[in-house]
Design a protein around this motif. Structure first.
Motif, short mmCIF file in Angstrom:
data_model
loop_
_atom_site.label_atom_id
_atom_site.label_comp_id
_atom_site.label_asym_id
_atom_site.label_seq_id
_atom_site.Cartn_x
_atom_site.Cartn_y
_atom_site.Cartn_z
N MET A 49 0.83 -1.10 0.04
CA MET A 49 0.01 0.05 0.06
C MET A 49 0.86 1.23 0.06
N LYS A 50 0.16 2.24 -0.34
CA LYS A 50 0.95 3.58 -0.28
C LYS A 50 0.14 4.80 0.51
N TYR A 51 1.02 5.54 0.98
CA TYR A 51 0.59 6.46 1.68
C TYR A 51 0.71 8.03 0.86
N ILE A 52 -0.47 8.61 0.64
CA ILE A 52 -0.36 10.21 0.24
C ILE A 52 -0.41 11.09 1.32
N VAL A 53 0.66 11.85 1.63
CA VAL A 53 0.50 12.73 2.82
C VAL A 53 0.47 14.12 2.49
N ILE A 54 -0.55 14.73 2.75
CA ILE A 54 -0.87 16.07 2.11
C ILE A 54 -0.98 17.24 3.29
N LEU A 114 -7.36 13.66 -5.44
CA LEU A 114 -8.20 13.16 -4.35
C LEU A 114 -9.26 12.13 -4.91
N PRO A 115 -9.81 12.16 -6.09
CA PRO A 115 -11.06 11.27 -6.61
C PRO A 115 -10.54 9.92 -6.92
N GLN A 116 -9.21 9.99 -7.20
CA GLN A 116 -8.59 8.61 -7.35
C GLN A 116 -8.52 7.62 -6.11
N TYR A 117 -8.77 8.10 -4.91
CA TYR A 117 -8.59 7.29 -3.83
C TYR A 117 -10.09 7.30 -2.87
N ARG A 118 -10.12 6.40 -2.07
CA ARG A 118 -11.48 6.17 -1.33
C ARG A 118 -11.24 6.24 0.13
N VAL A 119 -10.01 5.95 0.69
CA VAL A 119 -9.65 5.93 2.20
C VAL A 119 -8.92 7.22 2.48
N PHE A 120 -9.20 7.97 3.23
CA PHE A 120 -8.76 9.21 3.97
C PHE A 120 -8.60 9.25 5.46
N SER A 121 -7.58 10.02 5.71
CA SER A 121 -7.41 9.92 7.29
C SER A 121 -6.86 11.52 7.82
N ALA A 165 -3.02 0.70 16.78
CA ALA A 165 -4.38 0.46 16.46
C ALA A 165 -4.53 1.16 15.06
N LEU A 166 -4.20 2.37 14.95
CA LEU A 166 -4.48 3.07 13.73
C LEU A 166 -3.77 2.50 12.51
N PHE A 167 -2.52 2.09 12.79
CA PHE A 167 -1.96 1.28 11.51
C PHE A 167 -2.19 -0.02 11.27
N ALA A 168 -2.91 -0.71 12.33
CA ALA A 168 -3.47 -1.99 11.93
C ALA A 168 -4.62 -1.75 11.26
N GLN A 169 -5.43 -0.68 11.68
CA GLN A 169 -6.83 -0.42 10.49
C GLN A 169 -5.88 -0.03 9.36
N TYR A 170 -5.21 0.63 9.06
CA TYR A 170 -4.79 0.95 7.80
C TYR A 170 -4.22 -0.47 6.90
N HIS A 171 -3.47 -1.27 7.61
CA HIS A 171 -3.20 -2.39 7.18
C HIS A 171 -4.41 -3.32 6.68
N SER A 172 -5.33 -3.37 7.53
CA SER A 172 -6.54 -4.22 7.28
C SER A 172 -7.25 -3.87 6.11
N LEU A 173 -7.12 -2.56 5.53
CA LEU A 173 -7.94 -2.06 4.39
C LEU A 173 -7.27 -2.57 3.07
N ASN A 174 -5.79 -2.51 3.29
CA ASN A 174 -5.03 -3.18 2.20
C ASN A 174 -5.37 -2.31 0.86
N ASP A 226 -4.48 2.04 -0.67
CA ASP A 226 -3.68 3.19 -0.27
C ASP A 226 -4.63 4.12 0.61
N VAL A 227 -3.82 4.87 1.17
CA VAL A 227 -4.51 5.84 2.16
C VAL A 227 -3.91 7.19 2.02
N VAL A 228 -4.73 8.12 1.81
CA VAL A 228 -4.62 9.76 1.83
C VAL A 228 -4.66 10.47 3.18
N VAL A 229 -3.62 10.82 3.73
CA VAL A 229 -3.49 11.25 5.10
C VAL A 229 -3.32 12.95 4.97
#
Length: 394
Positions: free
Chosen positions: A1-6, A24-31, A59-68, A70-73
């Motif tokens: 997975m990849k993190y896009i940190v803004i 932003l429209p290319q991703y589903r998970v934001f944090s 716990a936060l990173f366990a949740q990120y991993h479970s989604l498998n 990319d996450v935009v933060v």
């Protein structure tokens, strides 16, 4: 997975760069934090999932991993500056990461003040100890930026500087920078010590003048044991002993039997990077320690009171340099106990006045297979000769 940190601003209406808006429209998970969500929610796709960033990072990173996926933060300012990018590197070091930074809060404060910040030394006490700020003060940095928190507030920072005699700084506070309640406050530390700042703030310290923090503090400037003015490691012996410990390349120094704390204070002032832990069993020396460390502007020394042999040394940072200022006639046992916590290359130094101390130190060092340096003999004024002995763990 990849993190896009803004990194984003604190403006009520966000002006994200076109490159970010297109992503932003290319991703589903934001944090991000709840405050960040309020600022950028309007930019997110309708079917997005938002994950709040709270204090439980595992716990936060366990949740990120479970989604498998990319996450935009979203993060405040520059995520690479004491920010979430470092958190990702800590909890998910192998992850890919792309960062879009904004100005960090100290840059914004300097912008508002028209303050050149090329030489600014950045520190953070946000959820951290005082160590970074203490080191910057001991180095007498001309400009110091400080990221604060709800405990180590601008008022608490001003009070600490005054407590340790650093009243040669003025303070600038940036409150809710770029927000609706933005305010810049500047003043003397005495005024800032009672100032209640907005919860979102950062601090800039500017040095008005340089104070003397040179090596070699005269002995008479230390408070000492009542009626025992000679119970201090004399200045020439103190400096020679520290030179033997080779502290510029060390991380942690233990000062055993600190008495006036003169050795600890000189070590910390000469080598601000050094973690100094001072041990003493005489209860009356606790107050002397507090007085001398403040009199000589030396914050950050760890004081450990009580019998050295009764201490749980395993909970302390292991030393790579040890000064033995007192041993209670148990020098051999002391060195054997120390040996358990020393790695190869660690150095021990003792100032021997009596022949017994000299003989015991050499015998114990040889028994432990340490490398002994040539003894150094110093006579100060009319006092007895002192032999400085140095041993290095093989």
């Amino acid at each position: 997975m990849k993190y896009i940190v803004i990194g984003i601003s604190n403006h009520a209406v966000q002006e994200l760069p076109a490159t970010v808006r297109e992503l932003l429209p290319q991703y589903r998970v934001f944090s991000g934090g709840q405050r960040h969500y309020a600022l950028i929610q309007a930019y997110l796709p309708a079917d997005h999932q938002w994950i709040d960033i709270r204090s439980d990072m595992p716990a936060l990173f366990a949740q990120y991993h479970s989604l498998n996926e990319d996450v935009v933060v979203f993060a405040s300012g520059d995520p690479l500056y004491y920010g979430f990018a470092a958190t990702i590197r800590k909890y998910h070091p192998e992850a890919d990461m792309q960062v879009f930074p904004y100005f960090n809060s100290l840059q914004l404060l300097c912008h508002r003040l028209n303050y050149p910040y090329a030489g600014l030394v950045s520190t953070s006490v946000h959820g951290r100890s005082w160590e970074e700020l203490d080191q910057a003060l001991l180095r007498q940095c001309g400009s110091i930026g400080v990221l604060t928190d709800q405990v180590k507030t601008p008022a608490a920072i001003a009070a600490r500087l005054l407590e340790y005699g650093f009243d040669n700084y003025v303070m600038h506070i940036g409150e809710e920078l770029e927000g609706t309640a933005q305010r810049i406050v500047s003043g003397e530390l005495a005024d800032m010590a009672s100032y209640e700042a907005h919860a979102l703030n950062c601090v800039l310290l500017h040095k008005k003048e340089t104070r003397s923090l040179s090596a070699g503090i005269p002995d008479h400037r230390f408070a000492g044991l009542e009626g025992r003015p000679n119970m201090i490691t004399k200045m020439p012996v103190r400096l020679a002993s520290l030179a033997q410990l080779d502290l510029s390349a060390r991380k942690t120094c233990w000062d055993i039997g600190f008495c006036t704390a003169s050795v600890s204070i000189e070590a910390r002032r000469q080598y601000p990077h050094l973690q100094v832990i001072a041990f003493e069993k005489r209860p009356e020396c606790a107050a002397i320690f507090e007085e001398n460390t403040r009199r000589h502007s030396t914050p950050g020394i760890t004081k450990v009171m009580g019998d050295f042999f009764a201490q749980d040394l395993a909970v302390l940072p292991r030393p790579d340099a040890v000064f033995i200022g007192g041993h209670g006639n148990q020098l051999e046992a002391l060195m054997q106990r120390l040996d358990v916590y020393l790695s190869a290359g660690a150095k021990l130094v003792i100032n021997a006045v009596k022949e017994d101390s000299r003989t015991q130190f050499i015998a114990a060092a040889q028994h432990l297979n340490y490398i002994l340096s040539e003894p150094m003999v110093i006579t100060v004024d009319a006092h007895n000769p002192i032999t400085i002995l140095t041993a290095e763990k093989h």
